[in-house]
Scaffold this motif. Structure first.
Motif, mmCIF file in Angstrom:
data_model
loop_
_atom_site.group_PDB
_atom_site.id
_atom_site.type_symbol
_atom_site.label_atom_id
_atom_site.label_comp_id
_atom_site.label_asym_id
_atom_site.label_seq_id
_atom_site.Cartn_x
_atom_site.Cartn_y
_atom_site.Cartn_z
ATOM 1 N N ASN A 258 6.102 -20.337 10.700
ATOM 2 C CA ASN A 258 4.804 -20.424 11.305
ATOM 3 C C ASN A 258 5.181 -20.342 12.966
ATOM 4 N N ASP A 259 3.983 -19.829 13.758
ATOM 5 C CA ASP A 259 4.209 -19.707 15.205
ATOM 6 C C ASP A 259 4.573 -20.786 15.881
ATOM 7 N N ILE A 260 4.268 -22.057 15.727
ATOM 8 C CA ILE A 260 4.541 -23.209 16.413
ATOM 9 C C ILE A 260 6.021 -23.594 16.184
ATOM 10 N N THR A 261 6.446 -23.244 15.043
ATOM 11 C CA THR A 261 8.090 -23.444 14.582
ATOM 12 C C THR A 261 8.863 -22.387 15.345
ATOM 13 N N ALA A 262 8.136 -21.111 15.299
ATOM 14 C CA ALA A 262 8.926 -20.157 16.100
ATOM 15 C C ALA A 262 9.165 -20.283 17.599
ATOM 16 N N GLY A 284 7.029 -14.377 13.318
ATOM 17 C CA GLY A 284 6.487 -15.585 12.937
ATOM 18 C C GLY A 284 5.169 -15.519 12.135
ATOM 19 N N TYR A 285 4.295 -16.411 11.855
ATOM 20 C CA TYR A 285 3.393 -16.299 10.945
ATOM 21 C C TYR A 285 2.294 -17.085 11.539
ATOM 22 N N GLU A 286 0.849 -16.742 11.372
ATOM 23 C CA GLU A 286 -0.540 -17.213 11.647
ATOM 24 C C GLU A 286 -1.050 -16.606 12.714
ATOM 25 N N GLY A 287 -0.649 -16.217 13.858
ATOM 26 C CA GLY A 287 -1.091 -15.473 15.164
ATOM 27 C C GLY A 287 -2.309 -16.375 15.858
ATOM 28 N N VAL A 288 -1.449 -17.578 16.218
ATOM 29 C CA VAL A 288 -2.316 -18.299 17.140
ATOM 30 C C VAL A 288 -1.905 -17.897 18.473
ATOM 31 N N TYR A 289 -2.924 -18.105 19.747
ATOM 32 C CA TYR A 289 -2.488 -17.631 20.800
ATOM 33 C C TYR A 289 -1.036 -17.809 21.474
ATOM 34 N N LEU A 290 -0.542 -18.922 20.945
ATOM 35 C CA LEU A 290 0.795 -19.216 21.522
ATOM 36 C C LEU A 290 1.825 -17.950 21.548
ATOM 37 N N GLY A 291 1.790 -17.137 20.265
ATOM 38 C CA GLY A 291 2.613 -16.046 20.135
ATOM 39 C C GLY A 291 2.497 -15.136 21.300
ATOM 40 N N VAL A 301 2.460 -12.708 11.478
ATOM 41 C CA VAL A 301 1.400 -12.212 10.624
ATOM 42 C C VAL A 301 0.242 -12.932 10.865
ATOM 43 N N ALA A 302 -0.829 -12.138 11.114
ATOM 44 C CA ALA A 302 -1.809 -12.747 12.015
ATOM 45 C C ALA A 302 -2.857 -13.322 10.679
ATOM 46 N N THR A 303 -3.366 -14.430 10.613
ATOM 47 C CA THR A 303 -4.438 -14.853 9.659
ATOM 48 C C THR A 303 -5.714 -14.956 10.495
ATOM 49 N N PRO A 304 -6.812 -14.572 9.769
ATOM 50 C CA PRO A 304 -8.165 -14.533 10.438
ATOM 51 C C PRO A 304 -8.745 -16.075 10.248
ATOM 52 N N ILE A 305 -8.000 -17.046 11.235
ATOM 53 C CA ILE A 305 -8.093 -18.423 10.902
ATOM 54 C C ILE A 305 -9.583 -19.126 10.912
ATOM 55 N N ALA A 306 -10.225 -18.595 11.913
ATOM 56 C CA ALA A 306 -11.892 -19.053 12.058
ATOM 57 C C ALA A 306 -12.435 -18.701 10.763
ATOM 58 N N GLU A 307 -12.262 -17.438 10.395
ATOM 59 C CA GLU A 307 -12.942 -16.993 9.351
ATOM 60 C C GLU A 307 -12.687 -17.937 7.880
ATOM 61 N N LEU A 308 -11.370 -18.341 8.084
ATOM 62 C CA LEU A 308 -10.718 -19.085 6.838
ATOM 63 C C LEU A 308 -11.338 -20.254 7.029
ATOM 64 N N GLY A 309 -11.670 -20.968 8.055
ATOM 65 C CA GLY A 309 -12.408 -22.084 8.209
ATOM 66 C C GLY A 309 -13.745 -22.232 7.821
ATOM 67 N N ALA A 310 -14.494 -20.887 8.142
ATOM 68 C CA ALA A 310 -15.818 -20.710 7.881
ATOM 69 C C ALA A 310 -16.037 -20.436 6.328
ATOM 70 N N LYS A 311 -15.163 -19.811 5.717
ATOM 71 C CA LYS A 311 -15.279 -19.501 4.203
ATOM 72 C C LYS A 311 -15.026 -20.614 3.386
ATOM 73 N N LYS A 337 -2.712 -9.784 8.362
ATOM 74 C CA LYS A 337 -2.519 -8.669 9.047
ATOM 75 C C LYS A 337 -1.020 -8.639 9.741
ATOM 76 N N LEU A 338 -0.454 -7.764 9.800
ATOM 77 C CA LEU A 338 0.888 -7.776 10.490
ATOM 78 C C LEU A 338 0.597 -7.246 12.123
ATOM 79 N N LEU A 339 1.235 -8.041 12.816
ATOM 80 C CA LEU A 339 0.904 -7.764 14.304
ATOM 81 C C LEU A 339 2.341 -7.656 14.928
ATOM 82 N N VAL A 340 2.660 -6.379 15.235
ATOM 83 C CA VAL A 340 3.953 -6.205 15.764
ATOM 84 C C VAL A 340 4.158 -6.152 17.230
ATOM 85 N N ARG A 341 4.812 -7.027 17.651
ATOM 86 C CA ARG A 341 5.311 -7.190 19.242
ATOM 87 C C ARG A 341 6.569 -6.981 19.536
#
Length: 357
Positions: A258-262, A284-291, A301-311, A337-341
């Motif tokens: 995950n991104d925080i570990t990264a 990394g994984y999750e896609g939080v702003y930290l990355g 790997v970006a997760t639609p986090i707010a959407e996950l909470g809503a669902k 979704k893969l977010l390449v940087r």
């Protein structure tokens, strides 16, 4: 302190019984329209606020949900979950109580919110299943999000972590890497989301003819405090990681769980005198702003986090209100979704078996 206005106060002003006021406020047709309008006008003028607790006792429903987070709020992930869940819950008329709890207090918090007559629970659970087995036996609705307890049949909303793990590993392979390590938060090795990401990682290796070995999985204890970030402390806490990266046969790329570990892995790599991505590529994984503020920016790997909470909130409310049968177990997996940087952008210019410069 101003005294709370009660139904009997309104009844005295209007000149009707307390029961008539109660019926009028609920829109009961046994009360004339004229009387009902007068009661509501007086109630508004006097500043009457309904006693929701009393109403809950009558209706057996409180329109409240407990959001249990058995994890530290150390990054943006849980904040986005909360934002998605609270926003959706409000639209459906529900209030959410947010409870970041240590694993050892999980039972106490569940009992507390049960006594407050919440209608159900959204949960980022600890590893222990006893609390949720008891809730399931008692017929209390709950939905796990992000991760689930593997030996408990229950509702959950998660990212498709197998697919995400496969995606990131394939990306690293396509960038020319043949020795790819998987770095996991040492506390999360048996957590469902990490196990699924590892499963995807292994499958991608296999599909591309690359060998998997158990020593490809590298534990890492991330930092939470400034003192842990010093060269000596961070590397001392992670001897297996340090030895792996100092080896002549070190991985040319790391897939971090995950991104925080990264973010901690970045610090450790640089303290070892290595460069990202020239010496070691990192995903990394999750896609939080930290990355997006790491140097270089983190491929993830970006997760639609707010959407996950809503669902997750939607599924729970649908269970509470009977839109979905309480006997139906629902599993929802959201597409990543893969977010390449920049952290994986450099192609390999030397063979993987070259020694460290």
């Amino acid at each position: 302190m101003k005294r709370r206005v009660k139904l009997e106060d309104i009844a005295k002003v209007v000149g009707v019984s307390k029961m008539a006021v109660s019926l009028a406020m609920r829109g009961d047709r046994s009360i004339s329209r004229e009387t009902a309008e007068k009661v509501k006008a007086v109630a508004k003028e006097m500043g009457y606020v309904p006693n929701r607790m009393a109403q809950s006792l009558v209706k057996g429903k409180s329109n409240t949900i407990a959001l249990l987070i058995s994890a530290p709020l150390h990054d943006d992930y849980q904040n986005q979950i909360i934002r998605g869940a609270v926003s959706y819950g409000m639209k459906r008329g529900y209030t959410l109580f947010v409870a970041p709890v240590r694993a050892e207090l999980e039972s106490s918090y569940i009992e507390k919110y049960k006594n407050m007559m919440v209608d159900g629970f959204l949960a980022f659970p600890s590893a222990k299943s006893d609390n949720y087995r008891a809730m399931k036996q008692d017929g209390i609705p709950f939905v796990f999000y992000t991760k689930y307890i593997q030996d408990l049949e229950c509702d959950y909303v998660v990212c498709d972590d197998f697919k995400g793990g496969y995606m990131m590993t394939r990306h690293l392979i396509e960038a020319g890497h043949t020795r790819i390590g998987f770095v996991y938060d040492a506390r999360l090795k048996q957590s469902s989301e990490v196990l699924e990401r590892i499963r995807g990682y292994r499958q991608a290796l296999q599909d591309n003819g690359l060998a998997y070995a158990d020593d490809s999985l590298i534990p890492f204890e991330l930092h939470y405090h400034e003192a842990d970030m010093s060269t000596g402390a961070l590397l001392h806490k992670n001897p297996e990681f340090a030895a792996c990266l100092k080896s002549d046969n070190r991985p040319s790329a790391l897939f971090v769980c995950n991104d925080i570990t990264a973010s901690s892995v970045y610090i450790a790599i640089k303290q070892l005198g290595l460069s990202i991505p020239q010496d070691v590529a990192v995903g990394g994984y999750e896609g939080v702003y930290l990355g997006s503020i790491m140097d270089p920016e983190l491929t993830t790997v970006a997760t639609p986090i707010a959407e996950l909470g809503a669902k997750a909130c939607q599924l729970l409310i649908d269970k509470i209100e009977g839109v979905v049968s309480p006997n139906e177990t629902v599993h929802v997996r959201i597409e990543p979704k893969l977010l390449v940087r920049g952290s994986t952008s450099a192609k390999r210019n030397r063979p993987d078996n070259a020694s460290q410069a």
